[in-house]
Design an enzyme around this catalytic site. Sequence first.
Site, PDB file in Angstrom:
ATOM      1  N   GLY A 170      88.300  51.283  57.017  1.00 42.46           N
ATOM      2  CA  GLY A 170      86.908  51.352  58.072  1.00 42.46           C
ATOM      3  C   GLY A 170      86.687  50.356  58.748  1.00 42.46           C
ATOM      4  O   GLY A 170      87.557  48.827  58.628  1.00 42.46           O
ATOM      5  N   SER A 171      86.100  50.176  59.140  1.00 35.21           N
ATOM      6  CA  SER A 171      84.717  49.394  59.888  1.00 35.21           C
ATOM      7  C   SER A 171      84.131  48.626  59.260  1.00 35.21           C
ATOM      8  O   SER A 171      84.069  49.241  57.952  1.00 35.21           O
ATOM      9  CB  SER A 171      84.609  50.328  61.429  1.00 35.21           C
ATOM     10  OG  SER A 171      82.504  50.725  60.365  1.00 35.21           O
ATOM     11  N   THR A 172      83.708  46.994  59.478  1.00 38.95           N
ATOM     12  CA  THR A 172      83.622  46.218  58.282  1.00 38.95           C
ATOM     13  C   THR A 172      81.832  47.204  58.112  1.00 38.95           C
ATOM     14  O   THR A 172      80.938  47.400  57.034  1.00 38.95           O
ATOM     15  CB  THR A 172      83.103  44.943  59.002  1.00 38.95           C
ATOM     16  OG1 THR A 172      84.588  44.887  58.414  1.00 38.95           O
ATOM     17  CG2 THR A 172      82.060  44.484  57.981  1.00 38.95           C
ATOM     18  N   GLU A 221      88.911  48.403  52.774  1.00 34.09           N
ATOM     19  CA  GLU A 221      89.884  48.141  53.509  1.00 34.09           C
ATOM     20  C   GLU A 221      89.177  47.534  54.891  1.00 34.09           C
ATOM     21  O   GLU A 221      89.060  48.790  54.901  1.00 34.09           O
ATOM     22  CB  GLU A 221      91.027  48.658  53.631  1.00 34.09           C
ATOM     23  CG  GLU A 221      92.155  47.952  52.888  1.00 34.09           C
ATOM     24  CD  GLU A 221      92.572  46.984  52.290  1.00 34.09           C
ATOM     25  OE1 GLU A 221      92.739  45.967  53.016  1.00 34.09           O
ATOM     26  OE2 GLU A 221      92.767  46.559  50.760  1.00 34.09           O
ATOM     27  N   GLY A 273      81.781  49.979  55.482  1.00 32.61           N
ATOM     28  CA  GLY A 273      82.545  49.232  54.565  1.00 32.61           C
ATOM     29  C   GLY A 273      81.157  48.700  54.058  1.00 32.61           C
ATOM     30  O   GLY A 273      81.273  49.316  52.434  1.00 32.61           O
ATOM     31  N   CYS A 289      94.076  47.414  62.437  1.00 33.52           N
ATOM     32  CA  CYS A 289      93.061  46.201  61.404  1.00 33.52           C
ATOM     33  C   CYS A 289      93.286  44.860  61.570  1.00 33.52           C
ATOM     34  O   CYS A 289      92.943  44.173  61.569  1.00 33.52           O
ATOM     35  CB  CYS A 289      92.701  46.921  59.840  1.00 33.52           C
ATOM     36  SG  CYS A 289      94.027  46.867  58.743  1.00 33.52           S
TER      37      CYS A 289
HETATM   38  P1  NAI Z   1      84.518  53.552  60.346  1.00 34.48           P
HETATM   39  O1  NAI Z   1      84.680  52.916  59.639  1.00 34.48           O
HETATM   40  O2  NAI Z   1      83.034  54.252  61.043  1.00 34.48           O
HETATM   41  O3  NAI Z   1      84.857  54.827  60.280  1.00 34.48           O
HETATM   42  C1  NAI Z   1      86.055  55.520  59.508  1.00 34.48           C
HETATM   43  C2  NAI Z   1      85.851  56.279  58.462  1.00 34.48           C
HETATM   44  O4  NAI Z   1      84.946  56.348  58.006  1.00 34.48           O
HETATM   45  C3  NAI Z   1      86.156  57.911  59.130  1.00 34.48           C
HETATM   46  O5  NAI Z   1      87.032  58.780  58.165  1.00 34.48           O
HETATM   47  C4  NAI Z   1      84.208  58.190  59.483  1.00 34.48           C
HETATM   48  O6  NAI Z   1      84.173  59.216  59.463  1.00 34.48           O
HETATM   49  C5  NAI Z   1      84.094  57.202  57.920  1.00 34.48           C
HETATM   50  N1  NAI Z   1      82.648  57.520  57.850  1.00 34.48           N
HETATM   51  C6  NAI Z   1      81.187  56.902  59.146  1.00 34.48           C
HETATM   52  N2  NAI Z   1      80.669  56.514  59.017  1.00 34.48           N
HETATM   53  C7  NAI Z   1      80.420  56.419  57.937  1.00 34.48           C
HETATM   54  C8  NAI Z   1      79.621  56.859  55.831  1.00 34.48           C
HETATM   55  N3  NAI Z   1      78.024  56.447  56.574  1.00 34.48           N
HETATM   56  N4  NAI Z   1      80.129  57.105  54.763  1.00 34.48           N
HETATM   57  C9  NAI Z   1      80.763  57.177  54.898  1.00 34.48           C
HETATM   58  N5  NAI Z   1      82.037  57.444  55.158  1.00 34.48           N
HETATM   59  C10 NAI Z   1      81.153  57.183  56.706  1.00 34.48           C
HETATM   60  O7  NAI Z   1      84.934  53.621  61.773  1.00 34.48           O
HETATM   61  P2  NAI Z   1      85.104  53.987  63.836  1.00 34.48           P
HETATM   62  O8  NAI Z   1      83.764  54.218  64.078  1.00 34.48           O
HETATM   63  O9  NAI Z   1      85.884  55.007  63.894  1.00 34.48           O
HETATM   64  O10 NAI Z   1      86.128  52.862  64.610  1.00 34.48           O
HETATM   65  C11 NAI Z   1      84.457  51.687  65.156  1.00 34.48           C
HETATM   66  C12 NAI Z   1      85.608  50.261  64.443  1.00 34.48           C
HETATM   67  O11 NAI Z   1      85.670  50.613  62.953  1.00 34.48           O
HETATM   68  C13 NAI Z   1      86.968  49.946  65.358  1.00 34.48           C
HETATM   69  O12 NAI Z   1      86.502  50.093  66.310  1.00 34.48           O
HETATM   70  C14 NAI Z   1      87.794  49.377  64.835  1.00 34.48           C
HETATM   71  O13 NAI Z   1      87.164  48.076  65.049  1.00 34.48           O
HETATM   72  C15 NAI Z   1      87.517  49.451  63.335  1.00 34.48           C
HETATM   73  N6  NAI Z   1      88.255  50.675  62.484  1.00 34.48           N
HETATM   74  C16 NAI Z   1      88.805  48.888  61.743  1.00 34.48           C
HETATM   75  C17 NAI Z   1      89.806  50.162  60.951  1.00 34.48           C
HETATM   76  C18 NAI Z   1      90.444  49.738  60.086  1.00 34.48           C
HETATM   77  O14 NAI Z   1      91.744  49.873  59.608  1.00 34.48           O
HETATM   78  N7  NAI Z   1      90.121  48.710  59.518  1.00 34.48           N
HETATM   79  C19 NAI Z   1      89.937  51.288  61.286  1.00 34.48           C
HETATM   80  C20 NAI Z   1      88.919  52.675  62.077  1.00 34.48           C
HETATM   81  C21 NAI Z   1      88.152  51.877  62.106  1.00 34.48           C
END
Ligand code: NAI
Length: 536
Positions: free
Chosen positions: A276-278, A299, A281, A333
């Site tokens: 997910g997002s940095t 990742e 992470g 990503c």
């Molecule tokens: P996010 O990183 O917040 O979400 C990814 C996962 O993490 C989801 O399952 C979410 O519920 C979970 N999550 C959110 N906050 C958390 C926390 N505090 N503790 C543990 N888990 C948590 O990303 P989001 O808000 O969906 O998207 C925002 C941006 O992140 C996107 O616009 C993109 O730039 C980036 N992103 C990058 C990805 C990649 O493949 N590297 C995938 C998704 C988003």
Amino acid sequence: MALLTLRAFRSIRAVPSWIPRTAYLRPTIRFSSISTVPSESLKIQNRDVSVPTGIFINNEFRASLTSSQFSVENPATGEPILSIEEGREEDVNAAVKAARAAFEGGWSTSNPVERGELLNRLAQLMERDKEDIIALEMLDTGKTYKQASNLDFPGSVGTLKYYAGWADKVLGLTSFNIPGTFAYTRREPVGVCGQIIPWNFPLLMFIWKIAPAIATGNTIVMKSAEATPLTALKCCELIKEAGFPAGVVNLVSGFGKTVGNAIANHMDIDKVAFTGSTATGRAILKSSAQSNLKKVTLELGGKSPNIIFPDADIAKAVEWSAWGINMNFGQTCHAGTRIYVHEQIYDEFVAAYAKRMGSIKVGDNFDPSVDQGPQNSKMQYDKILGYIQKGKEEGAKVELGGNVAEVDGSKGGYYIQPTIFSNTRPDMKIMREEIFGPVVCISKFSTEEEVLELANDTTYGLAAAVHTKDYERALRITNGLKAGTAWVNMYNFVHWSIPFGGYKQSGLGRECGEAALENYTEVKAVYMNTGIPAPQ
Ligand code: NAI
Ligand code: MG
């Protein structure tokens, strides 16, 4: 020798094949008064598809312990699809108990051949239900059939089969090199693994995460993304049907702040794997540090450079660079978001590239002629439009697009025009931050040294590409790029057998290939004394 063979033969015979493999395991914890929830039937185009809606613990789809539900949305219309059970911390605790009991109850020492068979069986069941799974993924994410069926689905099944093959091939080392000892290592499963996945590849990320973990004898508490929980639920139904012992894979649908946070901070989770997002992470790493120092692999995001030299096959470079953004509509990503074109071919390339990107058909993702469907969610749609606005304000030139896309009958879907910015500066927000949409920036360069510096001028380091026919240059550039993946004369090509992950703030550790097995095993060193006297 004969005796050894006979013993081995007896030990195999001791477990006849007609005993179900679940019988090897001691009973897992049972909770009293568990209420299960039935599957729901969805009409997707002309297809009836059933999908479980419960929280998957111990092979049962249960009601949420706090009686919460949340609505799942179709990004093509902005309308709700259905409601599913929403997990909270209490549900995570129950899932961890089930995963721990399964781990200690026999799974961690189970026969790796059988773990491989289970992974293969899951792959077969997915192939049987391929069209249902693809339909669900399309409805939930906005993906086109092409994207889901040519990439996400075969990538998922391929990954399962690949790790099925690995299950009985994870070996240690032996050493007779230290006088007076015989030393060897065992690769043991890490334990209960929390896995948190994003919404851009819900099916693929589910499989990328579970396959190496299962092959090596771990148990799992998975959290799907709140925007796209459906295919993970469907896979859990197949996991049960495949005959996985109860508690090996558990799935808690829900939100990051609750479920994700509970996983990251849990004292009885041994490892967390996140995509997910940095920003998230970083929060997970902090939670690990503040709780039980669970192992963490990440990742994360990217802002990947894609470099075009004048000696490249320009027509092919245009195609690959379009794919670099168009794959999954930029919600990838490793998307090629910063294109650097040599000054000699800059005008020619930009014209051809704008023409190619302009030919991308945006529309209803169930229309087979469409290349680009809706973005995944309102949140993502607003974020992308915000970046487009910012790019205009910062003075970048819009070569193509730059607006929402009007789609007939879209009824509020999240459609955005493929957008190209030129005249960008390295300090612009659109050049530094991950946009995660169909938006690309083109810049000009003149020398190899200059372009390497520009390409590496980012906090990310996930992927990069170079287009040239000069193989020496290709090697110089790929060697100089600070990125976990580098492509030559191609873009956005990732295979499950090759390690994938990021330099710098794009992540920690590698997924896919043999490398992922390291994330899911502890190495135990055993020394056996064959003649060293105790020191006096
Ligand atoms: P996010 O990183 O917040 O979400 C990814 C996962 O993490 C989801 O399952 C979410 O519920 C979970 N999550 C959110 N906050 C958390 C926390 N505090 N503790 C543990 N888990 C948590 O990303 P989001 O808000 O969906 O998207 C925002 C941006 O992140 C996107 O616009 C993109 O730039 C980036 N992103 C990058 C990805 C990649 O493949 N590297 C995938 C998704 C988003
Ligand atoms: Mg959705």
